[in-house]
Design a protein around this motif. Sequence first.
Motif, PDB file in Angstrom:
ATOM      1  N   ILE A   1       0.632  -1.288   0.185  1.00  0.00           N
ATOM      2  CA  ILE A   1       0.261   0.136  -0.130  1.00  0.00           C
ATOM      3  C   ILE A   1       1.240   0.963  -0.287  1.00  0.00           C
ATOM      4  CG2 ILE A   1      -1.945   1.693   1.089  1.00  0.00           C
ATOM      5  CD1 ILE A   1      -2.418  -1.506   2.831  1.00  0.00           C
ATOM      6  N   THR A   2       0.726   1.755  -0.637  1.00  0.00           N
ATOM      7  CA  THR A   2       1.181   3.589  -0.822  1.00  0.00           C
ATOM      8  C   THR A   2       0.076   4.848  -0.774  1.00  0.00           C
ATOM      9  OG1 THR A   2       3.032   2.042  -2.621  1.00  0.00           O
ATOM     10  CG2 THR A   2       3.206   4.758  -2.308  1.00  0.00           C
ATOM     11  N   TRP A   3       0.575   5.713  -0.077  1.00  0.00           N
ATOM     12  CA  TRP A   3       0.227   6.858   0.191  1.00  0.00           C
ATOM     13  C   TRP A   3       1.026   7.954  -0.141  1.00  0.00           C
ATOM     14  CZ3 TRP A   3      -3.208   6.953   5.262  1.00  0.00           C
ATOM     15  CH2 TRP A   3      -4.157   7.806   4.860  1.00  0.00           C
ATOM     16  N   GLN A   4       0.287   8.545  -0.824  1.00  0.00           N
ATOM     17  CA  GLN A   4       1.050   9.675  -1.332  1.00  0.00           C
ATOM     18  C   GLN A   4       1.269  10.378  -0.211  1.00  0.00           C
ATOM     19  OE1 GLN A   4      -0.213  11.628  -4.847  1.00  0.00           O
ATOM     20  NE2 GLN A   4      -0.765   9.881  -5.964  1.00  0.00           N
ATOM     21  N   GLY A   5       2.734  10.889  -0.275  1.00  0.00           N
ATOM     22  CA  GLY A   5       3.290  11.765   1.074  1.00  0.00           C
ATOM     23  C   GLY A   5       3.721  11.113   2.320  1.00  0.00           C
ATOM     24  N   LYS A   6       2.869   9.757   2.686  1.00  0.00           N
ATOM     25  CA  LYS A   6       2.937   9.327   3.458  1.00  0.00           C
ATOM     26  C   LYS A   6       4.130   7.859   3.757  1.00  0.00           C
ATOM     27  CE  LYS A   6      -1.156  10.366   6.493  1.00  0.00           C
ATOM     28  NZ  LYS A   6      -0.134  10.723   7.331  1.00  0.00           N
ATOM     29  N   GLY A   7       3.998   7.928   2.926  1.00  0.00           N
ATOM     30  CA  GLY A   7       5.041   6.565   2.484  1.00  0.00           C
ATOM     31  C   GLY A   7       4.342   4.848   2.085  1.00  0.00           C
ATOM     32  N   LYS A   8       5.331   3.952   2.820  1.00  0.00           N
ATOM     33  CA  LYS A   8       4.204   2.335   1.901  1.00  0.00           C
ATOM     34  C   LYS A   8       4.674   1.830   2.885  1.00  0.00           C
ATOM     35  CE  LYS A   8       7.457   0.324  -0.402  1.00  0.00           C
ATOM     36  NZ  LYS A   8       8.471   0.520  -2.236  1.00  0.00           N
ATOM     37  N   VAL A   9       3.625   0.299   3.199  1.00  0.00           N
ATOM     38  CA  VAL A   9       3.386  -0.189   3.959  1.00  0.00           C
ATOM     39  C   VAL A   9       3.756  -1.977   2.808  1.00  0.00           C
ATOM     40  CG1 VAL A   9       2.971   1.000   4.933  1.00  0.00           C
ATOM     41  CG2 VAL A   9       0.719  -0.081   4.357  1.00  0.00           C
TER      42      VAL A   9
END
Length: 257
Positions: A227-235
Amino acid sequence: MNDDKLLLARLTDKQRQCERRQYPVCSDFLDPRQQALAAAHFGGGCCFWGGFAEAERRVLIFLPDYLEPLDVDAVAQIWPDEAACPLLALRAVPTAKQSGLTHRDYLGALLALGVQRGKVGDIMVQEEFADIVILRELADYLMLNFARAGRCSLRLELLPAAVLQAAAPRTESLRLNVSSLRLDAVAAVAFGVSRGSAAGAIAAGLLAVDGLPVSKADFQLAAGSKITWQGKGKVRLAEIGGKTRKDRLWLQIEKYI
């Protein structure tokens, strides 16, 4: 012309260059969605490479007729000598101990220099340095201008792409529980926000799963999903465990640092 058509037009130009020159030609770095689009459009006769097997951002390499598509571990063998390889590793070493620099710090510093995102591949942040995959054409400019990230000065070294073969991103392991495998539920606990905030970000097009944008909060995740969240990173959803006493699911989450 929309962005996808423009991308395919640029890639088609690269393909024609390859056909005229009968020599491998590569594109800028593509994100996973762009790679999926290109793979569907061009089919065989090309391959993707990001410097190492697990790379997320990769270039598309068009191959002349006399070359067969290669396994990702053998792509570097296409070019007759190291100096012809289009990818390099830029090792950035902070001069301050325990600098705490993150992926966002390095990428932000590069973008602030006017570097286009397509010229930079994956950024692997380690304890004492970061290896940044770049196009060779960018090397001289960065060696002269990429002096700082965050508040820390950098010492730079150019290395052949071969050093990236064993590269592995740094992650932090989290054990969390969720009510369901819906994207909004997992994103909320993984990124430490409310479920409403996660749902709003999904609706705004800020989240992607395995590189592909997802606009539905009830999208069901599976083990291994990134899961990638723009501005928050990736998990990464590393493992789905059993249920708690309150009928919630245990998850093992890998958070990319």
